[in-house]
Design a protein around this motif. Structure first.
Motif, PDB file in Angstrom:
ATOM      1  N   VAL A 175      31.003  34.548  36.746  1.00 29.28           N
ATOM      2  CA  VAL A 175      31.227  35.797  37.478  1.00 29.28           C
ATOM      3  C   VAL A 175      30.645  35.706  38.887  1.00 29.28           C
ATOM      4  O   VAL A 175      31.229  36.201  39.852  1.00 29.28           O
ATOM      5  CB  VAL A 175      30.627  36.988  36.702  1.00 29.28           C
ATOM      6  N   LYS A 176      29.511  35.050  39.025  1.00 27.18           N
ATOM      7  CA  LYS A 176      28.868  34.935  40.340  1.00 27.18           C
ATOM      8  C   LYS A 176      29.689  34.076  41.296  1.00 27.18           C
ATOM      9  O   LYS A 176      29.790  34.367  42.490  1.00 27.18           O
ATOM     10  CB  LYS A 176      27.461  34.336  40.184  1.00 27.18           C
ATOM     11  N   THR A 177      30.291  33.000  40.770  1.00 23.96           N
ATOM     12  CA  THR A 177      30.970  32.038  41.646  1.00 23.96           C
ATOM     13  C   THR A 177      32.453  32.304  41.822  1.00 23.96           C
ATOM     14  O   THR A 177      33.080  31.661  42.670  1.00 23.96           O
ATOM     15  CB  THR A 177      30.780  30.615  41.087  1.00 23.96           C
ATOM     16  N   GLU A 178      33.017  33.224  41.045  1.00 31.07           N
ATOM     17  CA  GLU A 178      34.454  33.491  41.132  1.00 31.07           C
ATOM     18  C   GLU A 178      34.691  34.852  41.779  1.00 31.07           C
ATOM     19  O   GLU A 178      34.469  35.899  41.147  1.00 31.07           O
ATOM     20  CB  GLU A 178      35.083  33.448  39.740  1.00 31.07           C
ATOM     21  N   PRO A 179      35.150  34.902  43.039  1.00 28.50           N
ATOM     22  CA  PRO A 179      35.341  36.191  43.734  1.00 28.50           C
ATOM     23  C   PRO A 179      36.316  37.129  43.030  1.00 28.50           C
ATOM     24  O   PRO A 179      36.157  38.349  43.118  1.00 28.50           O
ATOM     25  CB  PRO A 179      35.884  35.769  45.102  1.00 28.50           C
ATOM     26  N   SER A 180      37.315  36.584  42.331  1.00 27.51           N
ATOM     27  CA  SER A 180      38.293  37.442  41.669  1.00 27.51           C
ATOM     28  C   SER A 180      37.691  38.235  40.513  1.00 27.51           C
ATOM     29  O   SER A 180      38.302  39.201  40.029  1.00 27.51           O
ATOM     30  CB  SER A 180      39.469  36.601  41.153  1.00 27.51           C
ATOM     31  N   LYS A 237      41.274  36.559  30.304  1.00 32.58           N
ATOM     32  CA  LYS A 237      42.053  35.481  30.915  1.00 32.58           C
ATOM     33  C   LYS A 237      41.364  34.910  32.143  1.00 32.58           C
ATOM     34  O   LYS A 237      41.346  33.695  32.354  1.00 32.58           O
ATOM     35  CB  LYS A 237      43.445  35.997  31.274  1.00 32.58           C
ATOM     36  N   GLN A 238      40.769  35.803  32.979  1.00 36.42           N
ATOM     37  CA  GLN A 238      40.137  35.319  34.212  1.00 36.42           C
ATOM     38  C   GLN A 238      38.978  34.374  33.914  1.00 36.42           C
ATOM     39  O   GLN A 238      38.836  33.329  34.548  1.00 36.42           O
ATOM     40  CB  GLN A 238      39.635  36.511  35.047  1.00 36.42           C
ATOM     41  N   LEU A 251      36.714  28.970  33.368  1.00 35.24           N
ATOM     42  CA  LEU A 251      35.965  28.031  32.553  1.00 35.24           C
ATOM     43  C   LEU A 251      36.736  26.739  32.339  1.00 35.24           C
ATOM     44  O   LEU A 251      36.172  25.627  32.440  1.00 35.24           O
ATOM     45  CB  LEU A 251      35.622  28.676  31.206  1.00 35.24           C
ATOM     46  N   LEU A 252      38.036  26.866  32.070  1.00 39.06           N
ATOM     47  CA  LEU A 252      38.863  25.666  31.906  1.00 39.06           C
ATOM     48  C   LEU A 252      38.921  24.870  33.197  1.00 39.06           C
ATOM     49  O   LEU A 252      38.936  23.630  33.181  1.00 39.06           O
ATOM     50  CB  LEU A 252      40.274  26.070  31.450  1.00 39.06           C
ATOM     51  N   GLY A 253      38.936  25.585  34.321  1.00 36.04           N
ATOM     52  CA  GLY A 253      38.937  24.888  35.614  1.00 36.04           C
ATOM     53  C   GLY A 253      37.666  24.102  35.828  1.00 36.04           C
ATOM     54  O   GLY A 253      37.696  22.967  36.319  1.00 36.04           O
TER      55      GLY A 253
END
Length: 313
Positions: free
Chosen positions: A52-57, A300-301, A306-308
């Motif tokens: 959550v911290k590293t993903e702006p979306s 999904k997000q 995580l898969l990325g």
């Protein structure tokens, strides 16, 4: 070893935690799943916080609330499992009187925070589904911060009387707690004299604080279901309801064991002691372990992020 029988004492210097009564010979084996649960809870919740911290979306109200939930899960699992594992591995059963009251406060306050955050997440789902065009204007970042702060302050205010009242009672029966950690009802049961204030206050918190959270969640989902059933197509209804799947799973694994455990403590006197203890453990151990798994699979997000990360590595 400190006093652990029926000698008279007002405030014992230590309490003796029995772990899981009746299953003492299996403590070493029980430590394996308990240790695995703790490891999964720590890794899973830290992963949620990192993603959550590293993903702006993911910088939106639902995931901000999820971060608060992950922090409460980390504190809840650490405040219980470390002592459990020390009993299982090192037979370290003693806990200081003040440390016991502190553990009681942390366990109950962060469990109450978790309940409040689940209610806040239900509010977020209600606004997102029933008023989607106003979601970003209603649940702004300052509003989310105020809700989270209110949940934390409410928890501290209502749970602080637990250790304060427990400190006032004389303890003249025994200092043995038939649990692997200090919870309110187990400590109060050891006190002498009239402890009805503590018992009534515990029921007040259960029904008037946690109960209000359940009622607010139920009202939110009644409105959500009305909005979903008004959608024109089955696919649209399923897709919209799917956004609530992870939250509903989290609600079930938090409230159902807690309800049964609280009722069993007060009314299930015919059940074996180890059944009481194991069910109580599930209240504090399952949510921290399963919450990040549920959101990792259902959201999904988070799943894609995580898969990325895994694929990149």
């Amino acid at each position: 070893m400190s006093q652990s029988n029926t000698e008279n004492f007002t405030n014992p210097s230590t309490f003796i935690l029995l772990g899981i009564p009746g299953l003492e010979t299996a403590h070493v084996w029980l430590s394996i799943p308990f240790c695995a649960i703790y490891a999964i809870a720590i890794v899973g919740n830290l992963t949620i916080l990192l993603i959550v911290k590293t993903e702006p979306s993911l910088h939106e109200p639902m995931f901000y609330f999820l971060c608060v939930l992950a922090i409460s899960d980390l504190v809840l699992s650490t405040s219980t499992l470390l002592k459990i594992l020390s009993i299982f591995w090192f037979n370290s059963r003693e806990i200081a009187f003040n440390a016991c009251l502190s553990q009681m406060f942390f366990i109950h306050s962060f469990a109450t925070i978790e309940s409040g955050i689940l209610a806040a997440m239900a509010l977020d789902r209600y606004v997102a589904i029933c008023h989607p065009l106003r979601h970003s204007t209603i649940l702004t970042n300052p509003m989310v911060a105020k809700i989270a702060l209110a949940v934390v302050l409410r928890s501290g205010t209502f749970i602080l009387p637990y250790p304060l009242l427990a400190r006032q009672w004389p303890y003249c029966r025994t200092n043995i707690i038939p649990e692997p950690y200090c919870v309110h009802i187990a400590v109060v049961k050891l006190a002498c004299g009239d402890t009805r204030i503590s018992n009534y206050y515990g029921l007040f918190v259960l029904f008037c604080v946690l109960g209000l959270d359940v009622i607010s969640i139920a009202i939110s989902y009644m409105q959500i279901l009305r909005a979903i059933f008004s959608l024109p197509t089955k696919d649209a209804r399923l897709k919209t309801f799917g956004t609530c799947g992870s939250h509903l799973c989290t609600i079930v694994i938090f409230y159902i064991p807690s309800l049964f455990s609280s009722l069993m403590y007060r009314f299930g006197q015919n059940f074996p002691q180890h059944v009481h203890v194991l069910l109580a453990n599930m209240c504090f151990l399952l949510p921290p372990m399963l919450n990040p798994i549920i959101y990792g699979v259902k959201a999904k997000q988070i799943r894609c992020r995580l898969l990325g990360l895994v694929t990149r590595k």
